[in-house]
Design a protein around this motif. Structure first.
Motif, PDB file in Angstrom:
ATOM      1  N   ILE A   1     -22.965 -90.341 -12.517  1.00  0.00           N
ATOM      2  CA  ILE A   1     -22.600 -90.172 -13.928  1.00  0.00           C
ATOM      3  C   ILE A   1     -23.702 -89.417 -14.675  1.00  0.00           C
ATOM      4  CG2 ILE A   1     -22.183 -91.394 -16.092  1.00  0.00           C
ATOM      5  CD1 ILE A   1     -20.867 -93.613 -14.450  1.00  0.00           C
ATOM      6  N   ILE A   2     -24.976 -89.773 -14.391  1.00  0.00           N
ATOM      7  CA  ILE A   2     -26.103 -89.089 -15.045  1.00  0.00           C
ATOM      8  C   ILE A   2     -26.092 -87.607 -14.707  1.00  0.00           C
ATOM      9  CG2 ILE A   2     -28.615 -88.870 -15.040  1.00  0.00           C
ATOM     10  CD1 ILE A   2     -28.780 -91.896 -14.766  1.00  0.00           C
ATOM     11  N   ALA A   3     -25.827 -87.298 -13.441  1.00  0.00           N
ATOM     12  CA  ALA A   3     -25.787 -85.891 -13.036  1.00  0.00           C
ATOM     13  C   ALA A   3     -24.661 -85.152 -13.753  1.00  0.00           C
ATOM     14  CB  ALA A   3     -25.607 -85.798 -11.524  1.00  0.00           C
ATOM     15  N   GLU A   4     -23.494 -85.816 -13.895  1.00  0.00           N
ATOM     16  CA  GLU A   4     -22.375 -85.182 -14.599  1.00  0.00           C
ATOM     17  C   GLU A   4     -22.699 -84.984 -16.073  1.00  0.00           C
ATOM     18  OE1 GLU A   4     -19.122 -87.767 -13.861  1.00  0.00           O
ATOM     19  OE2 GLU A   4     -18.808 -87.093 -11.790  1.00  0.00           O
ATOM     20  N   VAL A   5     -23.337 -86.000 -16.691  1.00  0.00           N
ATOM     21  CA  VAL A   5     -23.704 -85.883 -18.104  1.00  0.00           C
ATOM     22  C   VAL A   5     -24.747 -84.779 -18.291  1.00  0.00           C
ATOM     23  CG1 VAL A   5     -24.835 -87.057 -20.034  1.00  0.00           C
ATOM     24  CG2 VAL A   5     -23.133 -88.261 -18.677  1.00  0.00           C
ATOM     25  N   ASP A   6     -25.746 -84.745 -17.411  1.00  0.00           N
ATOM     26  CA  ASP A   6     -26.767 -83.699 -17.497  1.00  0.00           C
ATOM     27  C   ASP A   6     -26.146 -82.312 -17.378  1.00  0.00           C
ATOM     28  OD1 ASP A   6     -28.706 -85.567 -17.827  1.00  0.00           O
ATOM     29  OD2 ASP A   6     -29.508 -85.450 -15.786  1.00  0.00           O
ATOM     30  N   ALA A   7     -25.196 -82.173 -16.454  1.00  0.00           N
ATOM     31  CA  ALA A   7     -24.538 -80.875 -16.279  1.00  0.00           C
ATOM     32  C   ALA A   7     -23.760 -80.497 -17.532  1.00  0.00           C
ATOM     33  CB  ALA A   7     -23.612 -80.922 -15.070  1.00  0.00           C
ATOM     34  N   ARG A   8     -23.091 -81.494 -18.131  1.00  0.00           N
ATOM     35  CA  ARG A   8     -22.332 -81.230 -19.355  1.00  0.00           C
ATOM     36  C   ARG A   8     -23.263 -80.881 -20.520  1.00  0.00           C
ATOM     37  NH1 ARG A   8     -18.215 -78.895 -21.667  1.00  0.00           N
ATOM     38  NH2 ARG A   8     -17.502 -79.941 -23.568  1.00  0.00           N
ATOM     39  N   VAL A   9     -24.392 -81.602 -20.604  1.00  0.00           N
ATOM     40  CA  VAL A   9     -25.371 -81.324 -21.667  1.00  0.00           C
ATOM     41  C   VAL A   9     -25.920 -79.909 -21.512  1.00  0.00           C
ATOM     42  CG1 VAL A   9     -27.668 -81.917 -22.522  1.00  0.00           C
ATOM     43  CG2 VAL A   9     -26.010 -83.721 -22.060  1.00  0.00           C
ATOM     44  N   ARG A  10     -26.231 -79.523 -20.291  1.00  0.00           N
ATOM     45  CA  ARG A  10     -26.731 -78.162 -20.052  1.00  0.00           C
ATOM     46  C   ARG A  10     -25.691 -77.129 -20.489  1.00  0.00           C
ATOM     47  NH1 ARG A  10     -28.259 -80.612 -15.072  1.00  0.00           N
ATOM     48  NH2 ARG A  10     -30.526 -80.919 -14.900  1.00  0.00           N
TER      49      ARG A  10
ATOM     50  N   PHE B   1     -25.325 -77.233 -24.396  1.00  0.00           N
ATOM     51  CA  PHE B   1     -26.537 -76.696 -25.010  1.00  0.00           C
ATOM     52  C   PHE B   1     -26.626 -75.184 -24.821  1.00  0.00           C
ATOM     53  CE2 PHE B   1     -31.010 -75.415 -24.426  1.00  0.00           C
ATOM     54  CZ  PHE B   1     -31.480 -75.656 -25.704  1.00  0.00           C
ATOM     55  N   ASN B   2     -26.341 -74.738 -23.610  1.00  0.00           N
ATOM     56  CA  ASN B   2     -26.429 -73.302 -23.336  1.00  0.00           C
ATOM     57  C   ASN B   2     -25.407 -72.530 -24.165  1.00  0.00           C
ATOM     58  OD1 ASN B   2     -27.527 -71.064 -21.591  1.00  0.00           O
ATOM     59  ND2 ASN B   2     -25.392 -70.935 -21.003  1.00  0.00           N
ATOM     60  N   ASP B   3     -24.175 -73.051 -24.268  1.00  0.00           N
ATOM     61  CA  ASP B   3     -23.153 -72.381 -25.079  1.00  0.00           C
ATOM     62  C   ASP B   3     -23.581 -72.315 -26.545  1.00  0.00           C
ATOM     63  OD1 ASP B   3     -21.651 -72.073 -22.815  1.00  0.00           O
ATOM     64  OD2 ASP B   3     -20.285 -73.728 -23.234  1.00  0.00           O
ATOM     65  N   ALA B   4     -24.086 -73.450 -27.062  1.00  0.00           N
ATOM     66  CA  ALA B   4     -24.518 -73.485 -28.464  1.00  0.00           C
ATOM     67  C   ALA B   4     -25.694 -72.548 -28.692  1.00  0.00           C
ATOM     68  CB  ALA B   4     -24.900 -74.912 -28.857  1.00  0.00           C
ATOM     69  N   LEU B   5     -26.622 -72.514 -27.739  1.00  0.00           N
ATOM     70  CA  LEU B   5     -27.787 -71.639 -27.882  1.00  0.00           C
ATOM     71  C   LEU B   5     -27.376 -70.179 -27.877  1.00  0.00           C
ATOM     72  CD1 LEU B   5     -30.903 -71.321 -27.923  1.00  0.00           C
ATOM     73  CD2 LEU B   5     -30.786 -71.157 -25.436  1.00  0.00           C
ATOM     74  N   GLN B   6     -26.505 -69.799 -26.947  1.00  0.00           N
ATOM     75  CA  GLN B   6     -26.083 -68.404 -26.860  1.00  0.00           C
ATOM     76  C   GLN B   6     -25.373 -67.976 -28.140  1.00  0.00           C
ATOM     77  OE1 GLN B   6     -27.043 -66.386 -24.461  1.00  0.00           O
ATOM     78  NE2 GLN B   6     -28.054 -68.093 -23.418  1.00  0.00           N
ATOM     79  N   ALA B   7     -24.501 -68.857 -28.663  1.00  0.00           N
ATOM     80  CA  ALA B   7     -23.779 -68.525 -29.897  1.00  0.00           C
ATOM     81  C   ALA B   7     -24.743 -68.424 -31.073  1.00  0.00           C
ATOM     82  CB  ALA B   7     -22.697 -69.569 -30.173  1.00  0.00           C
ATOM     83  N   THR B   8     -25.662 -69.391 -31.179  1.00  0.00           N
ATOM     84  CA  THR B   8     -26.628 -69.380 -32.280  1.00  0.00           C
ATOM     85  C   THR B   8     -27.545 -68.172 -32.185  1.00  0.00           C
ATOM     86  OG1 THR B   8     -26.599 -71.810 -32.353  1.00  0.00           O
ATOM     87  CG2 THR B   8     -28.421 -70.698 -33.454  1.00  0.00           C
ATOM     88  N   ALA B   9     -28.008 -67.852 -30.974  1.00  0.00           N
ATOM     89  CA  ALA B   9     -28.900 -66.706 -30.785  1.00  0.00           C
ATOM     90  C   ALA B   9     -28.209 -65.406 -31.165  1.00  0.00           C
ATOM     91  CB  ALA B   9     -29.384 -66.660 -29.338  1.00  0.00           C
ATOM     92  N   ALA B  10     -26.920 -65.290 -30.826  1.00  0.00           N
ATOM     93  CA  ALA B  10     -26.185 -64.072 -31.174  1.00  0.00           C
ATOM     94  C   ALA B  10     -26.059 -63.929 -32.687  1.00  0.00           C
ATOM     95  CB  ALA B  10     -24.807 -64.094 -30.520  1.00  0.00           C
ATOM     96  N   HIS B  11     -25.738 -65.015 -33.373  1.00  0.00           N
ATOM     97  CA  HIS B  11     -25.625 -64.955 -34.840  1.00  0.00           C
ATOM     98  C   HIS B  11     -26.989 -64.713 -35.482  1.00  0.00           C
ATOM     99  CE1 HIS B  11     -21.414 -65.939 -35.203  1.00  0.00           C
ATOM    100  NE2 HIS B  11     -21.539 -67.013 -34.452  1.00  0.00           N
ATOM    101  N   PHE B  12     -28.044 -65.313 -34.912  1.00  0.00           N
ATOM    102  CA  PHE B  12     -29.386 -65.111 -35.466  1.00  0.00           C
ATOM    103  C   PHE B  12     -29.805 -63.651 -35.348  1.00  0.00           C
ATOM    104  CE2 PHE B  12     -34.037 -65.045 -35.030  1.00  0.00           C
ATOM    105  CZ  PHE B  12     -34.393 -65.657 -36.214  1.00  0.00           C
ATOM    106  N   ALA B  13     -29.536 -63.051 -34.188  1.00  0.00           N
ATOM    107  CA  ALA B  13     -29.877 -61.643 -33.998  1.00  0.00           C
ATOM    108  C   ALA B  13     -29.101 -60.746 -34.958  1.00  0.00           C
ATOM    109  CB  ALA B  13     -29.595 -61.236 -32.553  1.00  0.00           C
ATOM    110  N   ASP B  14     -27.890 -61.169 -35.351  1.00  0.00           N
ATOM    111  CA  ASP B  14     -27.091 -60.389 -36.299  1.00  0.00           C
ATOM    112  C   ASP B  14     -27.542 -60.612 -37.740  1.00  0.00           C
ATOM    113  OD1 ASP B  14     -24.670 -58.798 -37.100  1.00  0.00           O
ATOM    114  OD2 ASP B  14     -24.103 -60.715 -37.994  1.00  0.00           O
ATOM    115  N   LEU B  15     -27.951 -61.849 -38.058  1.00  0.00           N
ATOM    116  CA  LEU B  15     -28.327 -62.180 -39.436  1.00  0.00           C
ATOM    117  C   LEU B  15     -29.733 -61.714 -39.792  1.00  0.00           C
ATOM    118  CD1 LEU B  15     -26.878 -65.801 -39.622  1.00  0.00           C
ATOM    119  CD2 LEU B  15     -26.215 -63.907 -41.105  1.00  0.00           C
TER     120      LEU B  15
END
Length: 212
Positions: A42-51, A54-68
């Motif tokens: 379960i921990i491994a599944e949760v860690d994979a989901r968190v990664r 997090f990665n999706d949110a980071l990529q989206a935020t980074a793209a908007h930051f680079a535009d703003l």
């Protein structure tokens, strides 16, 4: 017989009781091992989901930051990157800012106004990546000069039709851009009182109901 000593007539019963106890404890240990294995899965599944999240949110935020960032710093560049890309669960997120005519640097090396503008760009990037019905901003534009304040107000105008913004501010120009103003005043010898005004687009004020 003398070497064997006295015979314990209850040895068989004691052996049976100990064997039963051993069997029970062995089953408990096996159950714990299975539970631990399930928990690690379960921990491994949760860690994979968190990664993944997090990665999706980071990529989206980074793209908007680079535009703003270039909008907040005309001619400048800004980017977000991970301090340890190989470990998404413990990595830090770094922000690199490069205002026009300056070398790339971290937020700590920028001036107060530049740091505020970069922070506003980062906040708005998060807002765009993960939209919310309303946002609360507490004096984020306190250190901005008139030019940068106008850019901040431009961002506020963009969000006006998408979400409700609650801004704590002492800046007059920010207040002028608001749809409604709420303030607290206290006359000598009296208790504090909430004063509320609605701002029309022509700049006039209209009294509104005071919130509880």
């Amino acid at each position: 017989l003398a070497l064997l000593g006295r015979v314990n007539p209850l040895a068989l019963e004691e052996y049976a009781a100990m064997e039963e106890r051993h069997t029970f404890l062995s089953e408990q240990v096996d159950d714990l091992k299975r539970g631990r294995a399930d928990l690690m899965t379960i921990i491994a599944e949760v860690d994979a989901r968190v990664r993944e999240v997090f990665n999706d949110a980071l990529q989206a935020t980074a793209a908007h930051f680079a535009d703003l960032f270039p909008r907040m710093f005309p001619g400048g560049e800004g980017r977000m990157y991970l301090s340890d890309p190989d470990d998404l669960l413990s990595t830090g997120v770094e922000i690199e800012a490069k205002p026009a005519g300056k070398k790339p640097s971290t937020l700590t090396l920028l001036s107060g106004g530049e740091s505020s503008m970069a922070a506003v760009a980062f906040l708005v990037a998060i807002f765009k990546a993960r939209p919310s019905p309303f946002y609360v901003l507490d004096e984020v534009e306190a250190a901005l000069d008139d030019v940068n304040l106008q850019r901040f107000i431009g961002l506020v105008d963009e969000f006006r039709n998408e979400a409700q913004l609650l801004i704590v501010t002492h800046q007059k120009r920010t207040m002028e851009a608001a749809d409604a103003l709420y303030g607290v005043t206290m006359v000598p010898g009296a208790s504090s009182k909430v004063v509320s005004q609605r701002v029309k687009r022509d700049g006039t004020l209209v009294a509104v109901d005071t919130p509880a």
